[in-house]
Enzyme design. Sequence first.
Site, short mmCIF file in Angstrom:
data_model
loop_
_atom_site.label_atom_id
_atom_site.label_comp_id
_atom_site.label_asym_id
_atom_site.label_seq_id
_atom_site.Cartn_x
_atom_site.Cartn_y
_atom_site.Cartn_z
N SER A 156 0.92 -1.20 0.10
CA SER A 156 -0.10 0.10 0.16
C SER A 156 0.84 1.35 0.19
CB SER A 156 -0.93 0.28 1.14
OG SER A 156 -1.77 -1.03 1.40
N ALA A 181 -2.42 -0.19 9.77
CA ALA A 181 -1.67 -1.35 9.83
C ALA A 181 -1.58 -1.98 8.55
CB ALA A 181 -2.32 -2.30 10.88
N PRO A 182 -0.50 -2.52 8.14
CA PRO A 182 0.79 -2.58 8.96
C PRO A 182 1.56 -1.32 8.99
CG PRO A 182 0.90 -3.83 6.76
CD PRO A 182 -0.37 -3.15 6.89
N GLY A 183 1.41 -0.37 8.04
CA GLY A 183 2.08 0.64 8.32
C GLY A 183 2.78 1.43 7.18
N GLY A 184 2.42 0.93 5.75
CA GLY A 184 3.13 1.39 4.73
C GLY A 184 2.77 3.13 4.16
N ASP A 237 -5.01 2.27 14.46
CA ASP A 237 -5.39 1.02 13.97
C ASP A 237 -5.52 -0.10 15.18
OD1 ASP A 237 -5.81 -1.51 12.29
OD2 ASP A 237 -5.13 -0.33 10.49
N ASP A 285 -10.66 3.43 17.20
CA ASP A 285 -11.56 3.57 16.20
C ASP A 285 -11.47 4.43 15.28
OD1 ASP A 285 -13.55 3.70 14.26
OD2 ASP A 285 -15.38 2.84 15.53
N ASP A 296 -6.76 5.24 5.00
CA ASP A 296 -6.76 4.13 3.96
C ASP A 296 -7.75 3.10 4.79
OD1 ASP A 296 -6.35 2.43 1.75
OD2 ASP A 296 -4.61 1.78 2.77
N LYS A 347 -13.09 3.54 -1.47
CA LYS A 347 -13.23 2.00 -1.75
C LYS A 347 -14.58 2.13 -2.36
CE LYS A 347 -9.83 1.39 0.76
NZ LYS A 347 -8.38 1.23 0.78
#
Length: 350
Positions: free
Chosen positions: A187, A220-223, A239, A259, A275, A304
């Site tokens: 990402s 997460a995971p942190g891109g 996250d 949240d 994201d 999305k």
Amino acid sequence: MLCYCRPGFEPELAAELSERAALLDLPGYARTQRNQAYVEFLGTDAVALSRALPYDDLIFARQKLLRLADLQGLDPSDRITPIINALHAAYPDGRPSAYGDVWVEHPDSDEAKPLAGLARSFGNALRPALRKAGWLTRIDDPRRPRLHVIFLAGDHAMLAQASPRDGSPWQLGIPRLRMHADAPSRSALKLEEALLTLVHEHEREKLFRDNMRAADLGAAPGGWTWVMMRQGLRVISIDNGPLRPELLDSGRVEHLRADGFQWQPKGPLDWMVCDMVEQPRRVAERMATWIREGWCRHTIFNLKLPMKKRWEETRLCLELFERQAEKPLTIRARQLYHDREEITVFATPQ
Ligand SMILES: C[S@@+](CC[C@H](N)C(=O)[O-])C[C@H]1O[C@@H](n2cnc3c(N)ncnc32)[C@H](O)[C@@H]1O
């Protein structure tokens, strides 16, 4: 007009071009086929249409060109002569000045991808021939209009031209970004592409300064956190999932398990990126709240898109965001190359 798009998103691009042209009172219609990765928009006044629909404003277009000719039944032993003849036919009085470059391409479709080798080798042959005939500058000049030859088959090519200030600076409209070995996720490429394409070069220095503060919702995971950190920013990453430990080791990242639709910063931040995989309207509303309340100045977020009526949903979400933000904003949105069923939006105060 001829625009490239992600294969499968031709109906969205066709709807976008048709609706925008109709709103501007410019007659025309879109012509396309599913998965061909481009849309032609045929109007009576190509120049007016092109001015009214700048590339920067288009969401589903990867590239924007003006088509000059459709060359069918090309003889593989000499494809160059028909191209030069077509240029003469398009400009009977000669072009006012030569093209600054020529790109030989193919649409990003399964059908056309095998033409990549032909495009490369033909480009090597065409370039000197165009120079000799006076259609191309002796040295590449990126400020001048560019000629595009787009192969649809070995014996079928379209001829088009691009204005360097009104289109993508990458072949096929696809930026060549490499996944960095340290990036926590693929990402990261999405946000890197967004920074490259949605934020203009002259804006970057002002928008990214060392120690600016950012929030990353759905981190997460942190891109995305990693990309913002590499811009010199300090990041609060929200996250419930785990972040890559090396991000926390940097001392520039704080991870909060919360949240992303509830959490708000204690004081105003420079940036918020998001994201989170959620309904696009819900995301658009939350993003608008952040801007309206002054919790951040600049934002980049993903919407999305659902499977159906993606153009309508896109328009609706962007209108909703702009209306509810209640501030004059510069908003740029695009389906990036690294975006799949989604678009990316950048907003900054005007
Ligand atoms: C597509 S991933 C994000 C990838 C991330 N941008 C990166 O570059 O590594 C979506 C993330 O959103 C998180 N998420 C979804 N809904 C959330 C919510 N309501 N609050 C916080 N995080 C949420 C998920 O846990 C998931 O980690």
